[in-house]
Design a protein around this motif. Structure first.
Motif, PDB file in Angstrom:
ATOM      1  N   SER A  44       0.900  -1.252  -0.071  1.00 25.23           N
ATOM      2  CA  SER A  44      -0.052   0.053  -0.041  1.00 25.23           C
ATOM      3  C   SER A  44       0.777   1.291   0.051  1.00 25.23           C
ATOM      4  CB  SER A  44      -0.788  -0.115   1.249  1.00 25.23           C
ATOM      5  OG  SER A  44      -1.776  -1.264   1.131  1.00 25.23           O
ATOM      6  N   GLN A  71      -7.103   0.689  -0.036  1.00 26.13           N
ATOM      7  CA  GLN A  71      -7.363  -0.405   0.669  1.00 26.13           C
ATOM      8  C   GLN A  71      -8.495  -0.101   1.601  1.00 26.13           C
ATOM      9  OE1 GLN A  71      -3.856  -1.963   2.543  1.00 26.13           O
ATOM     10  NE2 GLN A  71      -5.162  -3.955   3.353  1.00 26.13           N
ATOM     11  N   ASP A 112      -5.933  -1.450  -4.746  1.00 26.11           N
ATOM     12  CA  ASP A 112      -5.191  -2.064  -3.449  1.00 26.11           C
ATOM     13  C   ASP A 112      -6.386  -2.975  -2.975  1.00 26.11           C
ATOM     14  OD1 ASP A 112      -3.934  -2.704  -1.168  1.00 26.11           O
ATOM     15  OD2 ASP A 112      -3.095  -0.607  -0.838  1.00 26.11           O
ATOM     16  N   GLU A 113      -6.159  -4.384  -2.871  1.00 22.98           N
ATOM     17  CA  GLU A 113      -7.086  -5.326  -2.428  1.00 22.98           C
ATOM     18  C   GLU A 113      -8.559  -4.610  -2.729  1.00 22.98           C
ATOM     19  OE1 GLU A 113      -6.254  -6.905   1.482  1.00 22.98           O
ATOM     20  OE2 GLU A 113      -4.084  -6.255   1.351  1.00 22.98           O
TER      21      GLU A 113
HETATM   22 MG   LIG Z   1      -2.128  -2.537   2.291  1.00 27.75          MG
END
Ligand SMILES: [Mg+2]
Ligand SMILES: Nc1ncnc2c1ncn2[C@@H]1O[C@H](COP(=O)(O)OP(=O)(O)OP(=O)(O)O)[C@@H](O)[C@H]1O
Ligand SMILES: Nc1ncnc2c1ncn2[C@@H]1O[C@H](COP(=O)(O)OP(=O)(O)OP(=O)(O)O)[C@@H](O)[C@H]1O
Ligand SMILES: [Mg+2]
Lengths: 502, 293, 324, 324
Positions: free
Chosen positions: A41, A83, A163-164
């Motif tokens: 991240s 995220q 991010d995810e």
């Molecule tokens: Mg992360």
């Protein structure tokens, strides 16, 4: 092409990135993988102008760029799906999607209808059929994540950093997202994709880059590597997650639900949970699977005493009927919930890891009945930091400064410390790396072995199969299937999860 | 209740603030007297806020009061309100404080702060044989009584080069603030001979500070108002002198005038000055709090 | 590890730099400033605000606010004085209850505590925003004070009562001792007890606190009660120092208290801040008031200077650790 | 979807129920209350608070607060009056600049605007907490007022200036018209422009706003400037109503304004609330003040009653939609 050259980023105490190199190519999906706290991240935040202090160069196309704000990055055509959700709770979906890029007419007035129309389209594109006027706080984590995706799409940037993006959505939505990514790819967009769901990566990614402890430890073509090798690269060791086997003894019931229902608090008409009943036995792990909106979270919350006003039905612990007016009651009875949304419901971001872990067990670390025993407290937190491999420089680090996955671990620790009788876990491994996952699965099984009753709500079938002795499938507030683990198959679970209206 | 409205006349008593015992006394005296004379009386607190005061007037007019006994917050700012009342046919009788208009109010019963302060100034200078270091503690900087008193005082004292004002600070007519300000002043000037305070509350506060500094006997404290506390303090030889205003007399005169007016009398004097008398340990026995025996 | 603690350390004493600077400047401007006597004087004068601000800090840490402290101060001071002087006499049955100094003081503090409880109850039970609830109480308590005192001061309370405000002990004024005790007790509560931990937790994330099974109403109510009791203590000090209970005592003290809290680095959003920071904040304000008088700044200029200096103090302090 | 809008609708007019109840009760208690004359009277008296509270709402929506409005009111009123009466005369070169009513008014408003800008600048540039920054400005602006007026009122400002506060137009007092315009402009800003949208966004989630590339300082600074300008307008109304600029005008008006904002359902944490809510909040307070005078409540009791009623109003209103 977007390149990171020798990027180093330090935070007070930690070196998040240490001389990292990364290339992203147009028309190619690059998977960025690594354990929790590896620096993924952080790197992405540097790409997107969130972190502006760092050593090294970011090169876009062929000139060096220095973003001083997210706006710069956006202007340069870089869009990021963070995220952590970054939406304004009390603004509508439309207002959030157009935030910072509102459409205005020649007098500078907002063109609300137009924005509404475009939002409708975007929502269709991410297959979310709710009104664009819905306020964000009324949405579930999963839905919010879809909004974030829609927001990124709306910028029609050249580079997409995700991010995810799938940490909170179920396979149905994931498939849809992959279609979208496919389109972007074919349009020659550059895509970075972060996820701890490795199987996804093999579906969608072309290249991979592995980060470990803030360093690049390997990269290559996706088709040239196996999942196990990938895991080994990430964590430096072999990790296998076997399918759980065997039932628990159904001797003594621990938690009995009968005709539990929950009226939707918002409109007080629809039922979020509709006459649910089942029994959780001592030492048993029940996995509850369902699509987003199935009502799993509400079910957990209801058991935990969070909806006393709107729920009905009987609840029994150790075959004694109970009525929980608040979580406090539930906790007294030994029932604990690890909630779905760690930032909102789980963590005290401004407290140290130590205090976050000990918050539920202060009673047990009192000296003379009222003075907190700092030593005991420190020991407890130290143990869990070790046991769950929480990546931090010190137990005094603020929860705020932990990586997503490590935050999740802190929430876990907080409840494990209270050694529950019944443990309810709602998406317990959201954003947690494979290593930690297997660790947590082991933990869950250990607990069960010790006689704790466990319910695991998950949108990941493999996860359910890995831990559960029994699988419940929920669909629109009802239990649509109750399968012993041996009979549970991926296809069945999906079938029961999807509503068949006839 | 309605029937009552018809025969019983209503008098409104508007007081500049009830955050200061002196005005509370003024207001309550007026109210008592008015009720004693068979009127329905209501007290209004302007909280030192001229525009709240004008709101009161609006409400009073709407509510159909028959007369207003008025202790204005400001000589100029209050004129507009009084004119409003006048044009609504409600007579206004000013108490203690003047308004800068000879036509608006039916009659003004005034306590002459300025000349009262002049007397104090004279006595002040006498006591120190024309030379000494003194401190002045002002009331609210934005309040015109503060300046009436300060100017009156200085109109005398400033003629004596021997009299040196080592500090001039405001304590907002507040006892506690006066004490704290005085405590700090004493740090810089432990060697003062006298203190002139814009009102009695501050005088008591200043005295309190002198006590804790252990120089209460060396420093002469002068106040203004004639409150219970200070009268008692003068008797006890704590405070040196004050300017006695006569809130009771002022209030009662105002009520009498209002009564006469409502009974049809029109030739009331535009201004009735009520002299401020100097109270010292010499004549203290003639006085009680807020008045003569 | 070191750095983190160091950072935390600096953070706790954020405003210390500003305070020191202020003191240095003042002692350069006047030699009257840095005397023991004046220092004691400042401490004595700050004691009241420290008591109030300490309670206020706890409330603010729960993400609340208490505007009623000034009025509570007045009411409790007045009641203590009234009981001490006149006791309670019930006309009906001609019973008369006299009060010792101790009794009167305790009674005053209890009333402050009860008003605080009421504030907390209204806020937690009916979900009334703290600002409104305590603003209402500000008005109510002031009114009650006026009713109890008939708007007249209650004076001459006798030497043993006056000792509380004017006496001293081992060279330190009694009010300073009281303030010190109040602060130490609170620091202990905040750092060493469940209550303190819960206060930070609730202020930091109320939802998470609820999910953790913390009894939020209880903690909040207690914090308001604490603020009330400390305001009452401050009221007793003020009354005793003046040897007189003023009906208008404590007007707008809430602002000074909150200022001390915020200058001391506590966030009004709750969850972050320390009692020590507040103490420093209060001292900054006290030093400033004292300095302006020592320099005999004209009343006209005083407010301008005071405001500007406070602003500067906070700015300096922020620049101190701009990395944030 | 329907439900959502409905809910939103109710939420917007939260406090309306409380207001209506209050009015009903009052009109039952006294026949003086529901007269056109008295209604106009209430409106006129509320106009000032509405102007201030409207600007305050915008600031509060950004999760800020502005305590300096009362002092800004005083300063700008005084300056307008001063310019109108004495103009500017530069001793050095004996230049004299006279001001028309219009000129003086505009000048006053501009000064309010500039002070607001300064507040916003300090808050955004140096990260000074709004509470401290504006508290400091409260003191500074009050001091400047004292300096400018030498603590003396500035009076006799002439009929055409007085018209602003005392005149009426189509049967409505001019102040009411002014307040109406202020409100409508602001409502429009909040609902129809980027600025308004950003105000809500910043108050709701500053990080998200930052990630969306919103120029946060700019928006915040503007909102404080707006609050300053509106406070100045209020100052001009007050001055003109009294035909005199009072140096201590507007003292503690910030509390009434914030009360109106919060009673109107705006959250002090920012991001949620409406201008209309604030207007209702202000009217509630106005009606209450007026009602207490009409009913023969003695001043001391008045405070007690007023506080209690406000509390009740908010409680009723909360019970209205307990689901929260
Ligand atoms: Mg992360
Ligand atoms: N603001 C911050 N202050 C201090 N340390 C930080 C901060 N942000 C991140 N870190 C640290 O930097 C390291 C990398 O964090 P990062 O969020 O990049 O990890 P990640 O790879 O995204 O992990 P996850 O997969 O759990 O999201 C972690 O050790 C984290 O504790
Ligand atoms: N995607 C959706 N579409 C419409 N309504 C939804 C959706 N997701 C959640 N909801 C609302 O919330 C209720 C239950 O959602 P809940 O989040 O508890 O289910 P879940 O299975 O836990 O979903 P998640 O996986 O997001 O936690 C649904 O019945 C619905 O009212
Ligand atoms: Mg869920």
């Amino acid at each position: 092409m977007l390149t990171a050259k020798n990027i180093t980023k330090r935070f007070s105490g930690v070196t998040a990135l240490n001389n990292v190199n990364l290339e992203l190519y147009p028309g190619i999906v690059t998977a960025v993988i690594g354990e929790n706290g590896a620096g993924k991240s952080t790197l992405m935040k540097i790409f997107s102008g969130v972190h502006t202090q760092y050593d090294g160069d970011i090169i876009l196309g062929d000139e060096k760029v220095q973003f001083n704000s997210t706006k710069d990055a956006e202007a340069a055509g870089i869009a990021i799906i963070h995220q952590e959700l970054n939406l304004v709770d009390h603004l509508s979906i439309t207002e959030n999607i157009f935030l910072g890029s509102e459409l205005v007419d020649q007098f500078g007035f907002l063109r609300k209808e137009e924005m509404r129309k475009q939002t409708k389209k975007l929502l269709q594109r991410v297959k979310l059929n709710i009104s664009p006027d819905t306020l964000i706080y009324k949405l579930k984590v999963g839905q919010q994540q879809l909004i974030e995706i829609a927001k990124a799409l709306h910028t029609n940037a050249e580079v997409f950093i995700m991010d995810e993006p799938t940490s909170a959505i179920t396979d149905k939505e994931v498939e849809n997202l992959f279609d979208i990514i496919g389109e972007l790819k074919s349009q020659g967009k550059t895509i970075a994709y972060i996820s701890h769901k490795l199987n996804e990566l093999f579906q969608i990614a072309d290249r991979y880059v592995v980060l470990r402890d803030g360093m690049t430890v390997g990269e290559g073509k996706m088709e040239e590597i196996s999942q196990d090798e990938l895991v080994e690269k990430m964590s430096g060791r072999k990790i296998r997650i076997e399918r759980s086997s065997g039932n628990a003894s159904l001797a003594d019931p621990m938690l009995q639900l009968s005709n539990i229902s929950l009226i939707n608090p918002d409109n007080r008409t629809g039922k979020l949970i509709d006459d649910v009943g089942f029994t959780l036995y001592k030492g048993e792990v029940i996995g509850i699977y369902g699509l987003m909106g199935a009502g799993r979270t509400e079910l957990m919350e209801t058991i935990f005493g969070l909806h006393p006003k709107f729920s009905s039905g009987q609840l029994a612990v150790d075959s004694k009927t109970v009525k929980f007016k608040s979580p406090a009651n539930a906790i007294e009875a030994g029932i604990m919930l690890i909630p779905e949304d760690r930032k909102l419901q789980g963590l005290f971001l401004d407290l140290a890891i130590r205090s976050n872990i000990s918050i539920t067990i202060l009673d047990s670390i009192l000296r003379w009945g009222f003075v907190l025993n700092s030593k005991k407290e420190a020991l407890v937190s130290r143990d869990y930091i070790k046991q769950l491999a929480i990546k931090t420089s010190t137990r005094e680090t603020l929860a705020r400064n932990l990586s997503g996955g490590n935050q999740q671990k802190v929430v876990l620790a907080k409840w494990l410390a209270k050694n529950p009788k019944v443990l309810l876990l709602d998406e317990p491994t959201r954003g947690i790396d494979v290593g930690a996952k297997s660790e947590i699965y082991r933990l869950i099984k250990e607990l069960a072995a010790k006689g704790v009753g466990v319910i695991v709500v998950s949108s990941e079938i493999p996860e359910i199969l890995a831990v559960a002795n029994r699988v419940l499938v929920m669909c629109e507030g009802k239990i649509s299937a109750n399968l012993p683990i041996q009979e549970a198959t991926e296809s069945d679970m999906l079938r029961f999860a999807i509503h068949h209206n006839h | 209740h309605k029937a009552k409205d018809k025969d019983i006349k209503k008098i409104a008593i508007v007081v500049s603030t009830l955050n200061n015992p002196w005005f509370v006394f003024l207001g309550q005296q007026a109210a008592q007297k008015a009720r004693a004379m068979g009127y329905e009386a209501k007290l209004f607190d302007s909280q030192n806020n001229t525009s709240l005061e004008s709101n009161h007037f609006d409400n009073i007019i709407v509510d159909g009061y028959n007369a207003i006994l008025f202790n204005p917050t400001d000589a100029d700012g209050s004129v507009a309100s009084v004119k409003k009342a006048k044009s609504a046919g409600i007579p206004v009788f000013c108490m203690d404080r003047e308004i800068n208009s000879t036509t608006a109010a039916t009659s003004q019963i005034l306590s002459d702060s300025y000349s009262g302060a002049v007397d104090i100034g004279k006595y002040f200078v006498q006591q120190f044989e024309k030379k000494g270091n003194y401190v002045e503690i002002l009331g609210l900087v934005g309040d015109n009584n503060t300046w009436a008193r300060s100017k009156g005082f200085h109109s005398v004292v400033d003629n004596y080069p021997g009299m040196k004002m080592v500090a001039q600070q405001s304590a907002d007519f507040d006892r506690n603030k006066a004490m704290e300000v005085m405590e700090s002043i004493l740090q810089a000037h432990p060697d003062i001979d006298g203190v002139f305070c814009g009102n009695d509350a501050m005088a008591m506060g200043a005295y309190q500070a002198l006590v804790s500094a252990g120089i209460a006997d060396k420093v002469k404290v002068f106040g203004f108002d004639g409150s219970d506390d200070v009268i008692a303090a003068i008797k006890a030889g704590k405070v040196y002198a004050t300017g006695m205003q006569f809130p009771k007399i002022i209030a009662e005169t105002a009520v009498k005038f209002a009564d006469l007016y409502l009974k049809g009398k029109r030739d009331l004097p535009q201004k009735v000055p009520v002299a401020v008398e100097l109270v010292t340990n010499k004549n203290i026995d003639d006085y009680i709090g807020y008045g003569k025996k | 590890m070191k750095t983190v603690n160091y950072a935390g350390y600096v953070k706790r004493f954020q405003s210390l730099i500003a305070l020191l600077l202020l003191c240095i400047v003042l002692s350069l401007l006047t030699d009257k400033f840095l005397t023991t006597e004046n220092s004691l004087n400042i401490l004595r004068q700050t004691a009241v605000n420290i008591c109030i601000a300490t309670g206020m800090t706890v409330v603010v840490l729960t993400a609340g606010i208490d505007l009623s402290v000034g009025s509570i101060l007045a009411l409790c001071g007045a009641v203590a004085a009234g009981l001490l002087k006149n006791g309670i006499s019930l006309q009906a049955s001609d019973v008369f209850i006299g009060f010792t100094v101790f009794g009167a003081v305790v009674a005053g503090i209890i009333i402050g505590y009860l008003i605080g409880l009421f504030n907390g109850f209204v806020i937690t039970k009916f979900k009334v925003p703290p600002f409104v609830a305590t603003l209402a109480m500000l008005t109510i308590a002031r009114g009650l004070t006026m009713l109890y005192t008939h708007g007249q001061p209650i004076s001459n309370l006798g030497p043993s009562f006056d000792f509380i405000g004017t006496g001293s002990f081992w060279g330190l004024p009694v009010p300073v001792w009281i303030a010190a005790i109040v602060v130490l007790i609170t620091v202990f509560l905040m750092q060493k007890t469940k209550f303190g931990r819960y206060v930070y937790a609730i202020g930091g994330n109320e939802t998470a606190a609820k999910f953790s099974g913390i009894n939020i109403p209880k903690v909040k109510i207690l914090s308001y009660a604490l603020a009330g009791a400390f305001a009452a203590i401050a009221g007793i000090i003020v009354t005793s120092r003046l040897d007189s209970a003023q009906p208008n005592a404590g007007t707008s003290y809430e602002l000074d208290a909150i200022a001390a809290v915020v200058i001391g680095g506590t966030s009004l959003n709750g969850g972050r801040g320390t009692i020590w920071g507040t103490v420093i904040g209060a001292v900054i304000i006290g030093v400033l008031n004292n300095g302006l008088v020592l320099l005999n700044v004209s009343p006209f200029w005083q407010q301008v200077v005071k405001g500007s200096v406070i602003l500067l103090a906070v700015i300096i302090d922020k620049l101190g650790h701009s990395k944030d």
